[in-house]
Write an enzyme that holds these catalytic residues in place. Sequence first.
Site, PDB file in Angstrom:
ATOM      1  N   ALA A  24      57.960  55.726 -11.564  1.00 36.68           N
ATOM      2  CA  ALA A  24      56.786  56.147 -12.316  1.00 36.68           C
ATOM      3  C   ALA A  24      56.845  57.620 -12.695  1.00 36.68           C
ATOM      4  O   ALA A  24      57.155  58.471 -11.876  1.00 36.68           O
ATOM      5  CB  ALA A  24      55.538  55.888 -11.474  1.00 36.68           C
ATOM      6  N   CYS A  25      56.543  57.922 -13.935  1.00 35.41           N
ATOM      7  CA  CYS A  25      56.335  59.282 -14.424  1.00 35.41           C
ATOM      8  C   CYS A  25      55.317  59.193 -15.546  1.00 35.41           C
ATOM      9  O   CYS A  25      55.158  58.151 -16.170  1.00 35.41           O
ATOM     10  CB  CYS A  25      57.618  59.906 -14.975  1.00 35.41           C
TER      11      CYS A  25
END
Length: 355
Positions: A24-25
Amino acid sequence: MKGKRITAIGVVAATCLNISASLACSRITWLGPDGQVVTGRSMDWPYPFNARFYIIPRGTQNDGAGGTNSLRWASKYGTAVVAGTTDPSGPVDATFDGMNEKGLGANLLYLDEADFGPAPTDDRPRISVGAWVQYVLSSFASVGEAVAAIGEQSVYIVPAKFGPGKTHSTVVHLALSDSSGDSAVIEFLNGKPVIHHGREFQVMTNSPTYDEQLTLNNYWKGLDGSKFLPGSYRSEDRFVRASYYLSQLPQTKDERKAVAGVMSVIRNVSVPWGKVDPEHPNLSPTYWRTAFDHSRMIYYFESTLSANSVWLDLKKVNFGPTSGIRTVALEGNYNIQGSVNTAFKPAKNINYLTP
């Protein structure tokens, strides 16, 4: 070149049933009064990066580490980048984030669907995916220039393996923003660049592909976000929340409030520290966050493990060809705070991740 938006509700439903977990980013770009532009991002990963600021001046000779026909180029523009290791026990070998002396910023984020295609059979120059951010920032002054060049596919991006034992594929997409407020989201799908270019493309997370993210977000725009928003840390939910909260930020002329507003949204879509989910093993905690104040040329860095934020004022950086490459540690260097302009030490250039 602008990506087409799909609006059919049936596509939304189908996408919701085919969610793939990913590292996740998140990234947002805020457009404020008097031409203010601030971009923030989170960096989520399963292990530390040994993240460092690097200053790489104009004229630096770069090696793209692309193996056969590896591109070697001289930096046209000076850059300030966050670089780190893709293997917790290895050397610094990739750039994840950065801004150049012209105000162009780049953020590299994970995308499970990314596909750079097979190696070309011609003599096209190649760069490692670990050098992609530095190549773009050192070669182009604006989003428009970078988009035009990437669309021509004159350089092949080599999807090198990374991580312990080099068992993971480098599947990523790139977000660009500049001091004019222009933005682009660049994905390689089936070996071809798919580019969403325009001021309106202010939010990016991870999977699914950007067209599908826009479809999902359009559905939520029809609802009252002040009463109900998706709250999980999945990519598509973070996209919706980031879009809504970004739209609620005040149009302030105050620099501190502008940066604080962007960072407040990025913190909202960060993954809690130490989060472990057996059903979604690829979702990882947020290790650090950055922000580019494109208008004032200040680059902020915030480690989750530190109470201190640091920043680099690019207006005070000597990017001249004889100034030399310099670096300062960010992760693990928890005593530094405030401006780090005078904290840099001479360094060698980055040996980028090889195929």
